[in-house]
Design a protein around this motif. Sequence first.
Motif, PDB file in Angstrom:
ATOM      1  N   LEU A   1      68.673 -79.553 -70.002  1.00  0.00           N
ATOM      2  CA  LEU A   1      67.751 -79.388 -68.875  1.00  0.00           C
ATOM      3  C   LEU A   1      66.627 -80.417 -68.926  1.00  0.00           C
ATOM      4  N   ALA A   2      66.104 -80.666 -70.115  1.00  0.00           N
ATOM      5  CA  ALA A   2      65.014 -81.641 -70.239  1.00  0.00           C
ATOM      6  C   ALA A   2      65.479 -83.025 -69.802  1.00  0.00           C
ATOM      7  N   ARG A   3      66.694 -83.355 -70.175  1.00  0.00           N
ATOM      8  CA  ARG A   3      67.237 -84.655 -69.767  1.00  0.00           C
ATOM      9  C   ARG A   3      67.393 -84.715 -68.254  1.00  0.00           C
ATOM     10  N   LEU A   4      67.918 -83.653 -67.682  1.00  0.00           N
ATOM     11  CA  LEU A   4      68.133 -83.635 -66.242  1.00  0.00           C
ATOM     12  C   LEU A   4      66.811 -83.740 -65.504  1.00  0.00           C
ATOM     13  N   GLU A   5      65.856 -82.979 -65.971  1.00  0.00           N
ATOM     14  CA  GLU A   5      64.552 -83.000 -65.306  1.00  0.00           C
ATOM     15  C   GLU A   5      63.952 -84.403 -65.357  1.00  0.00           C
ATOM     16  N   ALA A   6      64.074 -85.071 -66.495  1.00  0.00           N
ATOM     17  CA  ALA A   6      63.532 -86.417 -66.646  1.00  0.00           C
ATOM     18  C   ALA A   6      64.201 -87.390 -65.686  1.00  0.00           C
ATOM     19  N   GLU A   7      65.362 -87.012 -65.200  1.00  0.00           N
ATOM     20  CA  GLU A   7      66.090 -87.911 -64.304  1.00  0.00           C
ATOM     21  C   GLU A   7      65.993 -87.460 -62.856  1.00  0.00           C
ATOM     22  N   GLY A   8      65.071 -86.562 -62.580  1.00  0.00           N
ATOM     23  CA  GLY A   8      64.823 -86.203 -61.193  1.00  0.00           C
ATOM     24  C   GLY A   8      65.562 -84.975 -60.691  1.00  0.00           C
ATOM     25  N   PHE A   9      66.347 -84.354 -61.512  1.00  0.00           N
ATOM     26  CA  PHE A   9      66.987 -83.111 -61.084  1.00  0.00           C
ATOM     27  C   PHE A   9      66.010 -81.959 -61.259  1.00  0.00           C
ATOM     28  N   GLY A  10      66.440 -80.775 -60.893  1.00  0.00           N
ATOM     29  CA  GLY A  10      65.572 -79.604 -60.999  1.00  0.00           C
ATOM     30  C   GLY A  10      65.183 -79.334 -62.440  1.00  0.00           C
ATOM     31  N   SER A  11      64.131 -78.561 -62.587  1.00  0.00           N
ATOM     32  CA  SER A  11      63.546 -78.389 -63.914  1.00  0.00           C
ATOM     33  C   SER A  11      63.705 -76.975 -64.443  1.00  0.00           C
ATOM     34  N   LYS A  12      64.373 -76.127 -63.724  1.00  0.00           N
ATOM     35  CA  LYS A  12      64.425 -74.724 -64.103  1.00  0.00           C
ATOM     36  C   LYS A  12      65.769 -74.372 -64.735  1.00  0.00           C
ATOM     37  N   PRO A  13      65.782 -73.395 -65.633  1.00  0.00           N
ATOM     38  CA  PRO A  13      66.996 -73.117 -66.410  1.00  0.00           C
ATOM     39  C   PRO A  13      68.271 -73.010 -65.585  1.00  0.00           C
ATOM     40  N   PRO A  14      68.281 -72.347 -64.438  1.00  0.00           N
ATOM     41  CA  PRO A  14      69.566 -72.218 -63.747  1.00  0.00           C
ATOM     42  C   PRO A  14      70.202 -73.554 -63.406  1.00  0.00           C
ATOM     43  N   VAL A  15      69.410 -74.584 -63.238  1.00  0.00           N
ATOM     44  CA  VAL A  15      69.990 -75.892 -62.945  1.00  0.00           C
ATOM     45  C   VAL A  15      70.937 -76.304 -64.069  1.00  0.00           C
ATOM     46  N   ALA A  16      70.466 -76.192 -65.294  1.00  0.00           N
ATOM     47  CA  ALA A  16      71.310 -76.577 -66.423  1.00  0.00           C
ATOM     48  C   ALA A  16      72.423 -75.560 -66.647  1.00  0.00           C
ATOM     49  N   TYR A  17      72.084 -74.287 -66.588  1.00  0.00           N
ATOM     50  CA  TYR A  17      73.115 -73.287 -66.869  1.00  0.00           C
ATOM     51  C   TYR A  17      74.243 -73.338 -65.852  1.00  0.00           C
ATOM     52  N   ARG A  18      73.912 -73.622 -64.607  1.00  0.00           N
ATOM     53  CA  ARG A  18      74.987 -73.661 -63.626  1.00  0.00           C
ATOM     54  C   ARG A  18      75.873 -74.874 -63.822  1.00  0.00           C
ATOM     55  N   ALA A  19      75.257 -76.008 -64.116  1.00  0.00           N
ATOM     56  CA  ALA A  19      76.078 -77.203 -64.330  1.00  0.00           C
ATOM     57  C   ALA A  19      76.941 -77.014 -65.577  1.00  0.00           C
ATOM     58  N   LEU A  20      76.342 -76.483 -66.636  1.00  0.00           N
ATOM     59  CA  LEU A  20      77.132 -76.252 -67.849  1.00  0.00           C
ATOM     60  C   LEU A  20      78.226 -75.215 -67.588  1.00  0.00           C
ATOM     61  N   GLY A  21      77.903 -74.216 -66.810  1.00  0.00           N
ATOM     62  CA  GLY A  21      78.914 -73.204 -66.493  1.00  0.00           C
ATOM     63  C   GLY A  21      80.106 -73.812 -65.755  1.00  0.00           C
ATOM     64  N   PHE A  22      79.794 -74.696 -64.831  1.00  0.00           N
ATOM     65  CA  PHE A  22      80.889 -75.369 -64.119  1.00  0.00           C
ATOM     66  C   PHE A  22      81.766 -76.150 -65.099  1.00  0.00           C
ATOM     67  N   LEU A  23      81.126 -76.899 -65.969  1.00  0.00           N
ATOM     68  CA  LEU A  23      81.893 -77.730 -66.905  1.00  0.00           C
ATOM     69  C   LEU A  23      82.710 -76.866 -67.859  1.00  0.00           C
ATOM     70  N   VAL A  24      82.116 -75.801 -68.331  1.00  0.00           N
ATOM     71  CA  VAL A  24      82.840 -74.932 -69.264  1.00  0.00           C
ATOM     72  C   VAL A  24      83.977 -74.202 -68.551  1.00  0.00           C
ATOM     73  N   ASP A  25      83.673 -73.668 -67.368  1.00  0.00           N
ATOM     74  CA  ASP A  25      84.706 -72.920 -66.646  1.00  0.00           C
ATOM     75  C   ASP A  25      85.919 -73.778 -66.346  1.00  0.00           C
ATOM     76  N   ASN A  26      85.673 -75.055 -66.133  1.00  0.00           N
ATOM     77  CA  ASN A  26      86.771 -75.913 -65.738  1.00  0.00           C
ATOM     78  C   ASN A  26      87.324 -76.753 -66.885  1.00  0.00           C
ATOM     79  N   GLY A  27      86.864 -76.465 -68.084  1.00  0.00           N
ATOM     80  CA  GLY A  27      87.484 -77.095 -69.241  1.00  0.00           C
ATOM     81  C   GLY A  27      86.979 -78.489 -69.549  1.00  0.00           C
TER      82      GLY A  27
END
Lengths: 160, 160
Positions: free
Chosen positions: B56-82
Motif C-alpha cells: 500500500l505504501a508503494r502504491l500510495e507513493a505512486e499516486g494510487f489510493g492510500s487506504k487499506p482496501p486499495v491494496a487488499y483488493r488488488a492483492l485479492g485479485f492477484l491471489v484469486d487468479n493465481g
Amino acid sequence: MAHGFDRHDHRACVASALSAAEAACAGRGLALTPLRRRTLEILLESHAALGAYDVLARLEAEGFGSKPPVAYRALGFLVDNGFAHRIEGLSAYVACARPGSPHEPSFLVCRGCRRVAEEAIAAPLAPEAEAEGFAVERMVVEAQGLCSACRESGRGAAPC
Amino acid sequence: MAHGFDRHDHRACVASALSAAEAACAGRGLALTPLRRRTLEILLESHAALGAYDVLARLEAEGFGSKPPVAYRALGFLVDNGFAHRIEGLSAYVACARPGSPHEPSFLVCRGCRRVAEEAIAAPLAPEAEAEGFAVERMVVEAQGLCSACRESGRGAAPC
DNA sequence: ACCCCCTTGTTATATTATAACGCCTGCGCT
DNA sequence: AGCGCAGGCGTTATAATATAACAAGGGGGT
Ligand SMILES: [Zn+2]
Ligand SMILES: [Zn+2]
Ligand SMILES: [Zn+2]
Ligand SMILES: [Zn+2]
C-alpha cells in the motif's frame, strides 16, 4: 489417523492430554500454572481452533486478567512447549493431539466449523530445501476444506 | 526447482510473469488494470514476501489510493487468479513463480530476509483427508527456516 | 533480609484486515 | 442520445490479531 471429526470418547481425550502435559512439565521443569493449565483446558474443550481473543474472553470470565498479553503469553507457553499448535490459516490455536512428544504436525482444518484433525505425516519439501541450501526449522502443513459434517449440513457450501 | 534464493536472470523472471498474467487475463476476461498490474510489478521486484501495508505504501507513493482496501483488493485479485500467493506464516504476499496455470504451491520461506522459493510438490494429506471424509480445498505448505545467505551472514541466527 | 527470576497484570500501541458507502466509467440496451 | 447496470477505485470507519514496555507480587536461594 487422529480423531477430530469422528465421534470419540472426548473425556478420555481431555484427560490424557492434561496428564501428558502435567508429566511433560514435571519432567522438564516447566510451570503448568493455573492460568496455563486453564488455557489448555479451554483449548481442549473441543477440537476446534480458538482465536486468542476467544480464549481471552473465557479466561477473563473466570477471573484471570483481561488484557491480550494474558492470553498470548499462555498460548505462547503452550505452543512453545508442544501442548498446542497455531493454525496459521485461521490465526487460531488448537490443543495438541499428541502432547509430550516432539512432532511435526499437519492439519485438516474445516472452514465450516473450525475443527481441526491433527495428522502425523512425513515432512515434504526436504529434498527441495536441501537443493536450495535452505535450513528448515518448522513445517506448516494445513489442508483447508470442509469436514463431512459441514458438507452434509450445507455449512460453508458455495453460494449457487 | 524454482529459483528464489539462487542467482538468476531476474529481469526475465519479471517479464515472463507479467506477460503470463497479461495473457491469462486476456484469455479469461479479467481486467489487469493499472492498479492491479502495478501491484503485481511491486511484488515481482523481488522474491521476498511483502505485507499488504508495504504494498500500500508503494502504491500510495505512486499516486494510487492510500487506504487499506486499495491494496487488499488488488492483492485479492492477484491471489484469486493465481498471480500471487499469500504466505500464511508471514501474513504476506508474494508473486507467483508459475503464473497462468493452476497449481498447488508450496514454499520455502526465509525468516531472515522474507524471500520465498515456490516449489511444486505433490500434495500430502490426501489419504488422511479421504479417511476422514474431509474435502480438501486448499493446501498450505510452508517450510519456514533460513536460506543459505541468511545463515552465512548470521541474520536470524539464534542468540548464543 | 536481600536478590533474582518468573509469572501475571497493566497501559498503550502496532499490525493486519474488512465492512459499507459514494463516485465514476465503460458498456449494452432502447 | 439517454438510461441502467456492473465493476473498479476511492473514501471513512471499525474489527481482529498481536506485541512492546513497564509494575507488582511470589518464592527460592544465600
Ligand atoms: Zn477429543
Ligand atoms: Zn466442519
Ligand atoms: Zn526472479
Ligand atoms: Zn534469507
